[in-house]
Structures are given as C-alpha cells and as structure tokens.
Design an enzyme around this catalytic site. Structure first.
Site, PDB file in Angstrom:
ATOM      1  N   ASN A 211      33.559 -39.159 -72.882  1.00 44.63           N
ATOM      2  CA  ASN A 211      32.409 -38.893 -73.748  1.00 44.63           C
ATOM      3  C   ASN A 211      32.869 -38.411 -75.133  1.00 44.63           C
ATOM      4  O   ASN A 211      32.412 -37.396 -75.636  1.00 44.63           O
ATOM      5  CB  ASN A 211      31.473 -37.866 -73.101  1.00 44.63           C
ATOM      6  CG  ASN A 211      30.099 -37.838 -73.746  1.00 44.63           C
ATOM      7  OD1 ASN A 211      29.790 -38.646 -74.611  1.00 44.63           O
ATOM      8  ND2 ASN A 211      29.275 -36.894 -73.329  1.00 44.63           N
TER       9      ASN A 211
ATOM     10  N   GLU B 120      34.251 -44.614 -72.951  1.00 43.95           N
ATOM     11  CA  GLU B 120      33.389 -43.975 -73.943  1.00 43.95           C
ATOM     12  C   GLU B 120      34.221 -43.128 -74.914  1.00 43.95           C
ATOM     13  O   GLU B 120      33.952 -41.946 -75.127  1.00 43.95           O
ATOM     14  CB  GLU B 120      32.288 -43.145 -73.277  1.00 43.95           C
ATOM     15  CG  GLU B 120      31.091 -42.971 -74.193  1.00 43.95           C
ATOM     16  CD  GLU B 120      29.879 -42.306 -73.517  1.00 43.95           C
ATOM     17  OE1 GLU B 120      28.880 -42.114 -74.215  1.00 43.95           O
ATOM     18  OE2 GLU B 120      29.943 -41.991 -72.312  1.00 43.95           O
TER      19      GLU B 120
ATOM     20  N   ASP C  22      33.463 -46.406 -65.724  1.00 45.98           N
ATOM     21  CA  ASP C  22      32.099 -45.943 -65.541  1.00 45.98           C
ATOM     22  C   ASP C  22      31.219 -47.177 -65.355  1.00 45.98           C
ATOM     23  O   ASP C  22      30.951 -47.901 -66.306  1.00 45.98           O
ATOM     24  CB  ASP C  22      31.686 -45.126 -66.774  1.00 45.98           C
ATOM     25  CG  ASP C  22      30.241 -44.659 -66.729  1.00 45.98           C
ATOM     26  OD1 ASP C  22      29.545 -44.965 -65.737  1.00 45.98           O
ATOM     27  OD2 ASP C  22      29.807 -43.998 -67.693  1.00 45.98           O
TER      28      ASP C  22
ATOM     29  N   ASN D 133      28.116 -47.042 -64.421  1.00 44.12           N
ATOM     30  CA  ASN D 133      26.740 -46.658 -64.752  1.00 44.12           C
ATOM     31  C   ASN D 133      25.751 -47.058 -63.667  1.00 44.12           C
ATOM     32  O   ASN D 133      24.628 -47.491 -63.964  1.00 44.12           O
ATOM     33  CB  ASN D 133      26.330 -47.213 -66.118  1.00 44.12           C
ATOM     34  CG  ASN D 133      26.412 -46.152 -67.215  1.00 44.12           C
ATOM     35  OD1 ASN D 133      25.956 -45.024 -67.035  1.00 44.12           O
ATOM     36  ND2 ASN D 133      27.026 -46.496 -68.333  1.00 44.12           N
TER      37      ASN D 133
ATOM     38  N   HIS E 184      31.510 -36.198 -67.295  1.00 49.06           N
ATOM     39  CA  HIS E 184      32.105 -36.913 -66.170  1.00 49.06           C
ATOM     40  C   HIS E 184      33.396 -36.205 -65.757  1.00 49.06           C
ATOM     41  O   HIS E 184      34.003 -35.485 -66.550  1.00 49.06           O
ATOM     42  CB  HIS E 184      32.489 -38.346 -66.566  1.00 49.06           C
ATOM     43  CG  HIS E 184      31.339 -39.239 -66.897  1.00 49.06           C
ATOM     44  ND1 HIS E 184      30.971 -40.299 -66.105  1.00 49.06           N
ATOM     45  CD2 HIS E 184      30.492 -39.252 -67.961  1.00 49.06           C
ATOM     46  CE1 HIS E 184      29.941 -40.927 -66.656  1.00 49.06           C
ATOM     47  NE2 HIS E 184      29.638 -40.312 -67.797  1.00 49.06           N
TER      48      HIS E 184
END
Length: 256
Positions: free
Chosen positions: A9, A35, A149, A151, A247
């Site tokens: 992130n 990310e 990820d 999602n 995460h």
C-alpha cells in the site's frame, strides 16, 4: 527458495516503517510487492538497488502516478522479465512475470471491483487474461507461481463476516466464481492445500474499528501454482505479525 508477496500500500510509505531493515532481517530469495504506487524515477537508489542487500529490482508502474504498480526484488537473476502483454492492464502496472530456470514467477495486483461493481467487468477481463496467461505457461511444459493481491475472498472461511459482505467488492458471486474456475482448471491455492478448512487466517484488515486487533479480516492475498508444481512446495504461510500495511505478507517455500 523463500518467496514473499506483500501488498505494501505504497512503497514510499512502507520505507518509513522500517521496510528495508525488515527485508534485511527476513532475507528472502525473492519478494514481490503489490500496490507500490510509484515509478522508479520517483524513487531514490535505495529502492532500486537496496544498500548492502544483493537484490536486483524490476518494476511495472501505472501510467497514473501514485496508483497500483508491482515490483520484484530478486537475488537470483531471472532469464527474462515481461509484462502481461495487454495494454489495458499493463497501463495500470498490474503484472510482472519473471522466468526462472524451473518456473515462471508472476507478481500481480488484481483490480478491485469497487463499490456496486463499478469495475467488475474490468476485473473479470483481467482475471480471464491472467488465466489464459497461466495456461500458456503450462502448455509450454513450464510451471508458474502466481503471487499477489487477488482482491477476492474465495470462500466463507476466507473472511470474518461473509454474510455481511455478500454484496461487497471482493466477495461478489462473479469474483468467487472465477476463483472456482481458476482452481478447477488444475491450479492450487497453496495456503489452503496446507491449511484446509482452517478459519481465522486473513491477509487484509480495514483500518477502521480496530479490525486488525480484533482479527476481522479477509484473506485476499494468495500464492497459487499449477498442480504439477505442488511436489516442489515445502510450505505456504501467512505472516499476520508483520505490520506496516493494511495487508500482511504471504510466504511460500519451494524445494528446487
């Protein structure tokens, strides 16, 4: 071979929280970051080739700055590194594929379908392109490891509150159905292989309402492989004790 995958992130944000000290301590052979929210040109040399650490780095960045992006830090020089090869997804920096002697490592940041499924069609198109990409690797007689990820929480045991989230992004029927399709195509969710039926294992927690402290989370980060590669997998774990992002990392160990 130890491989870690982590949605950080924002790689610049995670640096301020001791990322490079943690990386030196963990010392994995390869780490895939999702990310990243950065272009290499925006970063100092420490990010490109970490000081006192023997990693080469590879980057896929979104055209839109501060958005999406993946990176691979590897001690082992890959034979080749490439993108997915689909402009609509490569423009968002969603995939890096690194070919090693025994397998292809795919670092991926799957799209979020967003509220009311605003990007569901885009996500499902990405998912199908990814399945085709993985199938193409296997057809060539090679193995793949798809880290990242995704999602999506695949089944009710993959999130703390399934009933409350049935209409929410990441748990929509269409997303879960694709995960069914991906796995029945001959692929393996390695964490579930080693931990079948176990509850309470999550990789993402909202920043709201002390969700992480209460372990009200979702398992949306995966390490998946083609089933032919399974004999080479020694372990697959989640690292909830590692903080710094919303995460936590997931980790797989291969016997090569």
């Amino acid at each position: 071979m130890q491989i870690i995958s982590w949605n950080v992130n924002g790689i610049r944000s995670i640096e301020k929280k001791g990322f490079f000290d943690w990386l030196a301590k963990e010392n994995p052979d390869i780490i895939c970051l999702n990310e990243t929210k950065a272009h290499p040109g925006q970063l100092s040399s420490q990010f490109i080739k970490p000081e006192k650490l023997s990693y080469s780095s590879f980057w896929a960045s979104a055209k839109k700055k501060g958005y999406s992006g993946v990176a691979i830090y590897s001690k082992i020089q890959p034979e080749n590194v490439r993108f997915l090869g689909k402009g609509e997804f490569d423009d968002e920096g969603r995939v890096l594929a690194a070919d090693y002697k025994d397998f292809t490592l795919i670092a991926a940041y799957f799209p979020n379908s967003q509220d009311e499924g605003k990007r569901l069609d885009y996500k499902l198109a990405f998912n199908e392109a990814m399945l085709k990409f993985c199938n193409s690797i296997v057809k060539k007689g090679r193995h793949f490891l798809l880290c990242g990820d995704y999602n999506v929480a695949h089944t009710p045991i993959d999130l703390a509150r399934p009933k409350a989230n049935e209409k929410n992004a990441g748990y929509l029927p269409e997303e879960r159905a694709w995960m069914d399709k991906f796995l029945t195509a001959g692929n393996v969710d390695t964490f579930r292989h080693f931990h079948p039926g176990e509850t309470g294992h999550y990789t993402w927690w909202s920043y709201m309402g002390q969700s992480r402290a209460k372990n009200i989370g979702w398992r949306i980060d995966y390490t998946c492989i083609d089933k032919g590669f399974l004999p080479r997998v020694k372990s697959s774990v989640i690292r909830p004790e590692v903080e710094g992002s919303d995460h936590c990392p997931v980790e797989i160990e291969l016997k090569l």
